[in-house]
Design a protein around this motif. Structure first.
Motif, PDB file in Angstrom:
ATOM      1  N   PRO A  85     -13.567 -39.487  23.957  1.00 15.72           N
ATOM      2  CA  PRO A  85     -12.635 -40.351  23.225  1.00 15.72           C
ATOM      3  C   PRO A  85     -12.986 -41.820  23.441  1.00 15.72           C
ATOM      4  N   ARG A  86     -12.638 -42.643  22.458  1.00 18.07           N
ATOM      5  CA  ARG A  86     -12.999 -44.064  22.537  1.00 18.07           C
ATOM      6  C   ARG A  86     -12.325 -44.781  23.704  1.00 18.07           C
ATOM      7  N   LYS A  87     -11.038 -44.537  23.883  1.00 12.62           N
ATOM      8  CA  LYS A  87     -10.289 -45.285  24.901  1.00 12.62           C
ATOM      9  C   LYS A  87      -9.997 -44.403  26.114  1.00 12.62           C
ATOM     10  N   PRO A  88     -10.141 -44.966  27.299  1.00 16.65           N
ATOM     11  CA  PRO A  88      -9.765 -44.220  28.502  1.00 16.65           C
ATOM     12  C   PRO A  88      -8.252 -44.241  28.700  1.00 16.65           C
ATOM     13  N   GLU A  89      -7.797 -43.425  29.609  1.00 14.52           N
ATOM     14  CA  GLU A  89      -6.382 -43.401  29.971  1.00 14.52           C
ATOM     15  C   GLU A  89      -6.161 -44.445  31.065  1.00 14.52           C
ATOM     16  N   HIS A  90      -5.218 -45.372  30.828  1.00 12.17           N
ATOM     17  CA  HIS A  90      -4.951 -46.449  31.789  1.00 12.17           C
ATOM     18  C   HIS A  90      -3.673 -46.147  32.556  1.00 12.17           C
ATOM     19  N   LYS A  91      -3.715 -46.369  33.864  1.00 14.00           N
ATOM     20  CA  LYS A  91      -2.510 -46.318  34.693  1.00 14.00           C
ATOM     21  C   LYS A  91      -2.484 -47.607  35.495  1.00 14.00           C
ATOM     22  N   ARG A  92      -1.393 -48.349  35.359  1.00 12.82           N
ATOM     23  CA  ARG A  92      -1.263 -49.628  36.069  1.00 12.82           C
ATOM     24  C   ARG A  92      -0.122 -49.537  37.079  1.00 12.82           C
ATOM     25  N   TYR A  93      -0.398 -50.040  38.270  1.00 17.24           N
ATOM     26  CA  TYR A  93       0.598 -50.071  39.334  1.00 17.24           C
ATOM     27  C   TYR A  93       0.779 -51.519  39.784  1.00 17.24           C
ATOM     28  N   THR A  94       2.026 -51.963  39.838  1.00 13.20           N
ATOM     29  CA  THR A  94       2.343 -53.325  40.292  1.00 13.20           C
ATOM     30  C   THR A  94       3.055 -53.216  41.634  1.00 13.20           C
ATOM     31  N   LEU A  95       2.536 -53.908  42.631  1.00 11.85           N
ATOM     32  CA  LEU A  95       3.095 -53.861  43.985  1.00 11.85           C
ATOM     33  C   LEU A  95       3.330 -55.276  44.498  1.00 11.85           C
ATOM     34  N   LEU A  96       4.285 -55.400  45.429  1.00  6.94           N
ATOM     35  CA  LEU A  96       4.512 -56.675  46.091  1.00  6.94           C
ATOM     36  C   LEU A  96       3.399 -56.927  47.106  1.00  6.94           C
ATOM     37  N   LYS A  97       2.944 -58.198  47.197  1.00  2.00           N
ATOM     38  CA  LYS A  97       1.930 -58.532  48.195  1.00  2.00           C
ATOM     39  C   LYS A  97       2.519 -58.500  49.598  1.00  2.00           C
ATOM     40  N   CYS A  98       3.729 -58.950  49.701  1.00  2.00           N
ATOM     41  CA  CYS A  98       4.388 -59.006  51.003  1.00  2.00           C
ATOM     42  C   CYS A  98       5.606 -58.090  50.963  1.00  2.00           C
ATOM     43  N   VAL A  99       5.858 -57.410  52.029  1.00  2.00           N
ATOM     44  CA  VAL A  99       6.956 -56.454  52.062  1.00  2.00           C
ATOM     45  C   VAL A  99       8.304 -57.157  52.197  1.00  2.00           C
ATOM     46  N   HIS A 100       8.360 -58.290  52.902  1.00  2.00           N
ATOM     47  CA  HIS A 100       9.638 -58.875  53.274  1.00  2.00           C
ATOM     48  C   HIS A 100      10.220 -59.802  52.213  1.00  2.00           C
ATOM     49  N   ILE A 101       9.498 -60.857  51.848  1.00  2.00           N
ATOM     50  CA  ILE A 101      10.032 -61.814  50.875  1.00  2.00           C
ATOM     51  C   ILE A 101       8.948 -62.146  49.862  1.00  2.00           C
ATOM     52  N   PHE A 102       9.132 -63.195  49.105  1.00  2.00           N
ATOM     53  CA  PHE A 102       8.193 -63.642  48.079  1.00  2.00           C
ATOM     54  C   PHE A 102       8.063 -62.612  46.962  1.00  2.00           C
TER      55      PHE A 102
END
Length: 172
Positions: A85-102
């Protein structure tokens, strides 16, 4: 030492060790040839075998598809479609860089899965087992394979119409 002499040596040694020779090991050591049960069972017929190969690198999949097709051609197997197939299957994961704040500081990871589909047509069970064993042993790292077999079966007796029961009747 020939096979029959080796079998006789094991038959003499095993009882001394307290092991029984009448079981599977005893049958394996017998000097008389046994008839194969498999020869009485006919091979299954497959209309189609569908191979789905997936991985993270499209170049590896293309190379593996070329290997599979050349192996099938050498065994005399009919090859159907072979495409990606022309396009692959994309899976995106968004995570916090720091666990506590920011909360604003995030990092995003993406996994792309590429697919390749290969169809093999009109195979017997023994040929299918041979080619699948060969191509699965040479499967590259990081590549997964899914095999779907479509088997040909005779019509059940309940559905079949006997050929002599078909009659044409004319209405007057």
């Amino acid at each position: 030492m020939s096979y029959s002499k080796t079998a006789l040596v094991f038959r003499n040694i095993l009882p001394k060790l307290g092991l029984e020779t009448s079981g599977i090991l005893g049958r394996a050591l017998s000097t008389q040839p046994q008839q194969s049960i498999e020869s009485a069972i006919p091979d299954k017929l497959y209309k189609q075998i569908q191979l789905e190969v997936r991985g993270n690198d499209p170049a590896v999949l293309k190379s593996y598809a070329h290997f599979t097709v050349s192996a099938a051609e050498n065994l005399g197997v009919t090859i159907g479609r072979n495409f990606a197939p022309r396009k692959p299957e994309h899976k995106r994961y968004t995570l916090l860089k720091c666990v506590h704040i920011f909360k604003k500081h995030r990092v995003q990871y993406e996994i792309r899965t590429y697919y390749r589909f290969i169809d093999l047509h009109r195979l017997t069970e023994s040929t299918a087992d041979t080619i699948l064993e060969y191509i699965q042993r040479n499967l590259p790292e990081g590549v997964a394979m899914k095999v779907t077999k479509i088997e040909l079966l005779p019509l059940p007796e309940s559905i079949r119409i006997p050929p002599n029961s078909i009659s044409t009747t004319s209405t007057n």
